[in-house]
Design a protein around this motif. Structure first.
Motif, short mmCIF file in Angstrom:
data_model
loop_
_atom_site.label_atom_id
_atom_site.label_comp_id
_atom_site.label_asym_id
_atom_site.label_seq_id
_atom_site.Cartn_x
_atom_site.Cartn_y
_atom_site.Cartn_z
N ARG A 216 3.86 10.55 -2.92
CA ARG A 216 3.80 11.42 -1.74
C ARG A 216 3.17 12.77 -2.06
O ARG A 216 2.41 13.31 -1.27
N GLU A 236 0.25 11.19 9.83
CA GLU A 236 -0.18 9.92 9.25
C GLU A 236 -1.69 9.74 9.33
O GLU A 236 -2.29 9.07 8.48
N TRP A 239 -3.50 10.96 6.11
CA TRP A 239 -3.12 10.41 4.81
C TRP A 239 -4.30 9.76 4.07
O TRP A 239 -4.19 9.48 2.87
N PHE A 388 5.14 5.49 5.09
CA PHE A 388 4.39 5.78 3.86
C PHE A 388 4.54 4.64 2.86
O PHE A 388 3.56 4.15 2.30
#
Length: 400
Positions: A216, A236, A239, A388
């Motif tokens: 992360r 998101e 990412w 995730f």
């Protein structure tokens, strides 16, 4: 014949009862003495007020709290004023969580409860603030916590309402024989990976917090800092760059049987490090130091921080507005910031102390002194963590 024996036995028993009763009446001095003793014991405990501390976590947290409470009740400056009691909830038992109980008590407008002081941190603190707000806790008066001035670390959430007392963080663990000069930045770490393929590992996210932190952090290093404490699903969409980074470094990870392997659990990577299969891995500072102190980890294994840092957390204490012993709660908070309490935390659970360690015996835990608690990065992304891990499983875990 049998009936006569029973009759005689009953007569003897009745005589014994009468004799005991007469002795009790005639010996009133003994009765008064017993009552005085009970009254004296009640009076002794009555001079102290009880402060109830609520905590949750694994069994080692319970054990360290028991040691702290024993020290508080016996040796602290507050020992003649308060008696601390522990209410501990073991995590992962499937029962109602402490967060649920606190939120329910506040929302039901309960008052004068035994929720005098609660131990919160990380996701628990974030969840509580989200559900009940800061107003569920007493705004702390530093004048009632003299030792608070010794602490430089500050919570990123509800800073005026919680007092940090210990730290924990994911660090870079390394074998100092193989890596005499460890990386100090993420860029340097990546360069080291390229020069030493197969000698680095992180456990699969979802199997342990160290792997979660590495993956992360790697992704969120490409995002604004505020994203690290937000559960907004719009993050998101950002990412992609971070997951591409994880894809790029995949080829340099630990190999077994000709394939890239992501170990299970924090202990999995630590075992590989201890066995010499790898030279570096992310892991929890307290986990590394406690195992090294126990002799289960070789003493050449050291820890260091890199920049940007991996994630960690500050464990804090808060006083609910619906408790019943605010003064006692303040006393226990102040005690937790003493050298005595901080040393217990170091020795019992390899916690990172938040005060000057010059008067604390740090034998075996010297590495902790080099960790900068003000540099801890807190991550609290709520349900995004599930998304995730699912994306990591599908995009990184399947690369082979």
């Amino acid at each position: 014949m049998k009936r006569k024996k029973v009759t005689s036995l009953l007569a003897l028993m009745m005589a014994g009862v009468l004799a005991a009763g007469m002795a009790g009446c005639g010996g009133s001095g003994n009765g008064d003495s017993a009552e005085a003793s009970a009254s004296s014991e009640s009076g002794d405990s009555g001079d102290k007020s009880t402060v109830t501390i609520w905590a949750t976590g694994s069994d080692n947290v319970r054990q360290v709290y028991e040691a702290l409470i024993e020290d508080f009740n016996s040796n602290s400056d507050y020992a003649d004023q308060y008696t601390a009691e522990l209410q501990f909830m073991l995590s992962g038992t499937g029962t109602q969580s402490m967060t649920d109980m606190l939120a329910a008590a506040y929302q039901a407008n309960q008052t004068n409860t035994d929720y005098d002081l609660v131990d919160v941190g990380g996701d628990d603190l974030s969840a509580l603030i989200s559900r009940v707000g800061e107003e569920a806790f007493v705004k702390l008066d530093d004048s009632k916590i003299p030792n608070a001035e010794r602490v430089s670390a500050e919570s990123s959430l509800a800073a005026d309402y919680v007092q940090p007392y210990r730290g924990t963080t994911v660090i870079l663990a390394y074998d100092s024989e193989a890596v005499p000069n460890p990386p100090t930045t993420m860029d340097e770490l990546v360069e080291w990976m390229k020069e030493n393929p197969g000698r680095f590992a992180y456990n699969a996210p979802g199997t342990g917090g160290a792997g979660d932190s590495f993956a992360r952090t790697s992704v969120y290093n490409f995002l604004p800092e505020e994203a690290m404490t937000s559960d907004d699903t719009s993050w998101e969409d950002q990412w992609d760059e971070g997951f591409q980074f994880l894809t790029d470094i995949h080829q340099y990870m630990y190999t077994s049987g000709g394939s890239i392997v992501y170990p299970n659990k924090n202990q999995g990577t630590l075992d590989l490090l201890n066995q010499g299969e790898i030279d570096m891995c992310p892991n929890w500072a307290d986990m590394v130091l406690s195992q090294r102190a126990d002799g289960t980890l070789k003493d050449t294994i050291k820890i260091t921080q890199i920049d940007p840092a991996f994630t960690g957390s500050l464990q804090s204490l808060a006083i609910p507005t619906f408790g019943s012993n605010e003064d006692g709660a303040y006393a226990f908070i102040d005690y937790m910031l003493t050298d005595s309490a901080q040393e217990i935390l170091v020795k019992e659970m390899a916690a990172i102390p938040l005060v000057d360690t010059s008067n604390i015996d740090m034998t075996g835990y010297e590495d902790v002194m080099n960790l900068d608690v003000s540099n801890f990065r807190i991550m609290s992304i709520g349900d995004l963590g599930t998304d995730f891990n699912a994306r990591w499983d599908s995009e990184i875990g399947t690369l082979g």
